[in-house]
Design a protein around this motif. Sequence first.
Motif, PDB file in Angstrom:
ATOM      1  N   LEU A 143      12.209   0.627  -8.269  1.00 43.44           N
ATOM      2  CA  LEU A 143      13.042   0.245  -7.142  1.00 43.44           C
ATOM      3  C   LEU A 143      14.403   0.390  -7.550  1.00 43.44           C
ATOM      4  O   LEU A 143      14.934   0.434  -8.659  1.00 43.44           O
ATOM      5  N   ALA A 144      15.218   0.522  -6.544  1.00 39.61           N
ATOM      6  CA  ALA A 144      16.587   0.712  -6.580  1.00 39.61           C
ATOM      7  C   ALA A 144      17.531  -0.642  -6.727  1.00 39.61           C
ATOM      8  O   ALA A 144      18.718  -0.767  -6.633  1.00 39.61           O
ATOM      9  N   SER A 145      16.575  -1.849  -6.691  1.00 41.65           N
ATOM     10  CA  SER A 145      17.119  -3.140  -6.656  1.00 41.65           C
ATOM     11  C   SER A 145      16.846  -3.921  -7.764  1.00 41.65           C
ATOM     12  O   SER A 145      15.381  -3.601  -8.354  1.00 41.65           O
ATOM     13  N   PRO A 146      17.365  -4.922  -8.204  1.00 47.28           N
ATOM     14  CA  PRO A 146      16.858  -6.229  -8.995  1.00 47.28           C
ATOM     15  C   PRO A 146      15.508  -6.677  -8.838  1.00 47.28           C
ATOM     16  O   PRO A 146      15.260  -6.811  -7.590  1.00 47.28           O
ATOM     17  N   SER A 147      14.673  -6.866  -9.710  1.00 46.77           N
ATOM     18  CA  SER A 147      13.455  -7.506  -9.596  1.00 46.77           C
ATOM     19  C   SER A 147      13.682  -8.873  -8.896  1.00 46.77           C
ATOM     20  O   SER A 147      12.659  -9.553  -8.614  1.00 46.77           O
ATOM     21  N   SER A 148      14.925  -9.455  -9.102  1.00 45.38           N
ATOM     22  CA  SER A 148      15.249 -11.024  -8.787  1.00 45.38           C
ATOM     23  C   SER A 148      15.288 -10.957  -7.197  1.00 45.38           C
ATOM     24  O   SER A 148      15.427 -12.060  -6.831  1.00 45.38           O
ATOM     25  N   VAL A 149      15.360  -9.729  -6.564  1.00 45.00           N
ATOM     26  CA  VAL A 149      15.800  -9.994  -5.121  1.00 45.00           C
ATOM     27  C   VAL A 149      14.610 -10.718  -4.270  1.00 45.00           C
ATOM     28  O   VAL A 149      13.174 -10.378  -4.672  1.00 45.00           O
ATOM     29  N   ARG A 150      14.899 -11.615  -3.579  1.00 46.27           N
ATOM     30  CA  ARG A 150      13.808 -12.208  -2.849  1.00 46.27           C
ATOM     31  C   ARG A 150      13.674 -11.906  -1.508  1.00 46.27           C
ATOM     32  O   ARG A 150      14.683 -11.371  -0.837  1.00 46.27           O
ATOM     33  N   PRO A 183      11.921  10.821  -0.135  1.00 51.50           N
ATOM     34  CA  PRO A 183      12.882  11.231   1.046  1.00 51.50           C
ATOM     35  C   PRO A 183      12.807  10.348   2.404  1.00 51.50           C
ATOM     36  O   PRO A 183      11.557  10.343   2.830  1.00 51.50           O
ATOM     37  N   LEU A 184      13.736   9.981   2.963  1.00 55.38           N
ATOM     38  CA  LEU A 184      14.030   9.332   4.062  1.00 55.38           C
ATOM     39  C   LEU A 184      13.304   7.811   4.025  1.00 55.38           C
ATOM     40  O   LEU A 184      14.155   6.850   4.473  1.00 55.38           O
ATOM     41  N   TRP A 185      12.084   7.732   3.521  1.00 54.78           N
ATOM     42  CA  TRP A 185      11.571   6.497   3.546  1.00 54.78           C
ATOM     43  C   TRP A 185      12.380   5.585   2.463  1.00 54.78           C
ATOM     44  O   TRP A 185      12.528   4.317   2.716  1.00 54.78           O
ATOM     45  N   ALA A 186      12.671   5.972   1.193  1.00 54.33           N
ATOM     46  CA  ALA A 186      13.164   5.344   0.419  1.00 54.33           C
ATOM     47  C   ALA A 186      14.623   4.838   0.668  1.00 54.33           C
ATOM     48  O   ALA A 186      15.051   3.892   0.349  1.00 54.33           O
ATOM     49  N   ASP A 187      15.245   5.814   1.331  1.00 55.89           N
ATOM     50  CA  ASP A 187      16.723   5.568   1.819  1.00 55.89           C
ATOM     51  C   ASP A 187      16.391   4.297   2.930  1.00 55.89           C
ATOM     52  O   ASP A 187      17.326   3.509   2.723  1.00 55.89           O
ATOM     53  N   LEU A 188      15.552   4.365   3.780  1.00 54.81           N
ATOM     54  CA  LEU A 188      15.425   3.352   4.785  1.00 54.81           C
ATOM     55  C   LEU A 188      15.391   2.060   4.086  1.00 54.81           C
ATOM     56  O   LEU A 188      15.783   0.954   4.420  1.00 54.81           O
ATOM     57  N   MET A 189      14.310   2.120   3.156  1.00 50.48           N
ATOM     58  CA  MET A 189      13.690   0.752   2.656  1.00 50.48           C
ATOM     59  C   MET A 189      14.677   0.211   1.814  1.00 50.48           C
ATOM     60  O   MET A 189      14.982  -1.054   1.837  1.00 50.48           O
ATOM     61  N   ASP A 190      15.730   1.072   0.920  1.00 49.00           N
ATOM     62  CA  ASP A 190      16.677   0.507   0.185  1.00 49.00           C
ATOM     63  C   ASP A 190      17.635  -0.061   1.061  1.00 49.00           C
ATOM     64  O   ASP A 190      18.244  -1.142   0.517  1.00 49.00           O
ATOM     65  N   ASP A 191      17.901   0.448   2.375  1.00 47.27           N
ATOM     66  CA  ASP A 191      18.899  -0.503   3.106  1.00 47.27           C
ATOM     67  C   ASP A 191      18.317  -1.785   3.376  1.00 47.27           C
ATOM     68  O   ASP A 191      19.192  -2.883   3.366  1.00 47.27           O
ATOM     69  N   THR A 192      17.207  -1.873   3.527  1.00 43.96           N
ATOM     70  CA  THR A 192      16.477  -3.334   3.574  1.00 43.96           C
ATOM     71  C   THR A 192      16.760  -4.215   2.479  1.00 43.96           C
ATOM     72  O   THR A 192      16.933  -5.392   2.418  1.00 43.96           O
ATOM     73  N   HIS A 193      16.209  -3.603   1.244  1.00 42.31           N
ATOM     74  CA  HIS A 193      16.431  -4.259   0.015  1.00 42.31           C
ATOM     75  C   HIS A 193      17.982  -4.841  -0.289  1.00 42.31           C
ATOM     76  O   HIS A 193      18.266  -5.822  -0.635  1.00 42.31           O
ATOM     77  N   GLU A 248       0.760  -1.297   0.097  1.00 44.36           N
ATOM     78  CA  GLU A 248       0.030  -0.064   0.015  1.00 44.36           C
ATOM     79  C   GLU A 248       0.917   1.186  -0.102  1.00 44.36           C
ATOM     80  O   GLU A 248       0.370   2.206  -0.192  1.00 44.36           O
ATOM     81  N   TYR A 249       2.074   1.095   0.213  1.00 43.41           N
ATOM     82  CA  TYR A 249       2.939   2.299   0.421  1.00 43.41           C
ATOM     83  C   TYR A 249       3.480   2.897  -1.089  1.00 43.41           C
ATOM     84  O   TYR A 249       3.668   1.927  -1.950  1.00 43.41           O
ATOM     85  N   PRO A 250       3.616   4.130  -1.349  1.00 43.17           N
ATOM     86  CA  PRO A 250       3.717   4.565  -2.668  1.00 43.17           C
ATOM     87  C   PRO A 250       4.986   4.113  -3.202  1.00 43.17           C
ATOM     88  O   PRO A 250       5.206   4.065  -4.444  1.00 43.17           O
ATOM     89  N   TRP A 251       6.328   3.728  -2.241  1.00 42.26           N
ATOM     90  CA  TRP A 251       7.586   3.270  -2.636  1.00 42.26           C
ATOM     91  C   TRP A 251       7.362   2.060  -3.310  1.00 42.26           C
ATOM     92  O   TRP A 251       8.462   1.371  -3.625  1.00 42.26           O
ATOM     93  N   TYR A 252       6.275   1.365  -3.068  1.00 43.31           N
ATOM     94  CA  TYR A 252       6.275   0.023  -3.714  1.00 43.31           C
ATOM     95  C   TYR A 252       5.277  -0.537  -4.652  1.00 43.31           C
ATOM     96  O   TYR A 252       5.405  -1.178  -5.518  1.00 43.31           O
ATOM     97  N   GLN A 253       3.926   0.577  -4.389  1.00 43.68           N
ATOM     98  CA  GLN A 253       2.793   0.139  -5.310  1.00 43.68           C
ATOM     99  C   GLN A 253       3.235   0.569  -6.720  1.00 43.68           C
ATOM    100  O   GLN A 253       3.694   1.639  -7.192  1.00 43.68           O
ATOM    101  N   PRO A 254       2.796  -0.021  -7.811  1.00 45.66           N
ATOM    102  CA  PRO A 254       3.061   0.398  -9.315  1.00 45.66           C
ATOM    103  C   PRO A 254       1.929   1.745  -9.469  1.00 45.66           C
ATOM    104  O   PRO A 254       1.151   1.948  -9.009  1.00 45.66           O
ATOM    105  N   SER A 255       2.913   2.424 -10.389  1.00 47.03           N
ATOM    106  CA  SER A 255       2.084   3.780 -11.011  1.00 47.03           C
ATOM    107  C   SER A 255       1.679   3.581 -12.408  1.00 47.03           C
ATOM    108  O   SER A 255       2.720   3.205 -13.108  1.00 47.03           O
ATOM    109  N   PRO A 256       0.890   4.208 -12.242  1.00 47.33           N
ATOM    110  CA  PRO A 256       0.124   4.213 -14.007  1.00 47.33           C
ATOM    111  C   PRO A 256       1.099   5.011 -14.833  1.00 47.33           C
ATOM    112  O   PRO A 256       1.666   5.992 -14.485  1.00 47.33           O
ATOM    113  N   VAL A 257       1.214   4.589 -16.203  1.00 48.51           N
ATOM    114  CA  VAL A 257       2.179   5.175 -17.047  1.00 48.51           C
ATOM    115  C   VAL A 257       0.910   5.523 -18.173  1.00 48.51           C
ATOM    116  O   VAL A 257       0.057   4.931 -18.807  1.00 48.51           O
TER     117      VAL A 257
END
Length: 321
Positions: free
Chosen positions: A191-198, A269-279, A169-178
Amino acid sequence: MTKLITIIGATGIQGGSVVETLLKNPAYSIRAITRDRNGKSAHALADRGIEVVEADLNNVESLHAAFASSQAIFAMTNFFDALPKLGVEKCMEIETQQGINLANAASATQSLEHFVWSTLPNSQRISGGRAVVPYWHSKARVDEHIKSIPMLLQKTTFVWFGWYAKNMEYPWYQPSPVHQGGPEKHYIQLLASPSSVRVPMVGDERTNIGLFVNSILEQPEMTLPGKYVLATAEDMSFAEIVSAFAAAKGLGVVQHVRVTREVYIKLWPLWADLMDDTHLYFELMADKSFSGEEAILTVKDLGVEGLVGSAEAFKALKLIG
């Protein structure tokens, strides 16, 4: 005679799931801990016959009173509660101290038989310092404090909950319409990570968290003393996650687009930095992401039944926009 379980965060995701499950278990009576007894969620619990007690995780004395006469305690902390206001470092400091307060209050509870502590792996130790996830590290520091209290450690089960389905539900994960002119709608997930990350998934957090905690409490001969439980229902790549989400929500074509960390952080800002640490941690450690402890029990060991998968849970989530 029923056992009294005191549940921290009873109006939130983890504690709320534990409440819902244990309401169906006649072996337990429930004491719900909340910061505000006058809140709507607290009143809803009281209306269901649940004892509601107000306590502050920053105040050890209030926790002593809240834990009195408890045979079991489910304890958790919320790193993200004040993140936008206080920032990462301060939230780490607060979370660690709150966890220590919970542990100290639990250790002073004479009636206590089982302390279930919601934590996460020591990412710094497991990765050799290559990927430190702040909100994992602050919890792992509490683990070390618990281990320094032998009597409490004998009564403790450490539980690691996997990635929530609700995270989509968070915007940094949810797909955006093109926007494009064709008949079929197209979406992208950045995402700043490969789609293959499990990613180890707990599945439907509303249901599954409570089922895992119930199983932990019902099998103390297996989950004590000081055992770790990996509470996951499945393992999915980011590509599989977004594909399942798209199918559940009836979206069209979804394309995973990898951007640089700098771009990702600028977008959120802030949220994506933290999430990318996890990724990054998931990417580097792969199947060793949840490791580093001698005794780790899984869903198969505990025989947890009734778990709801992520694909099913996605159907109930909200779409942005």
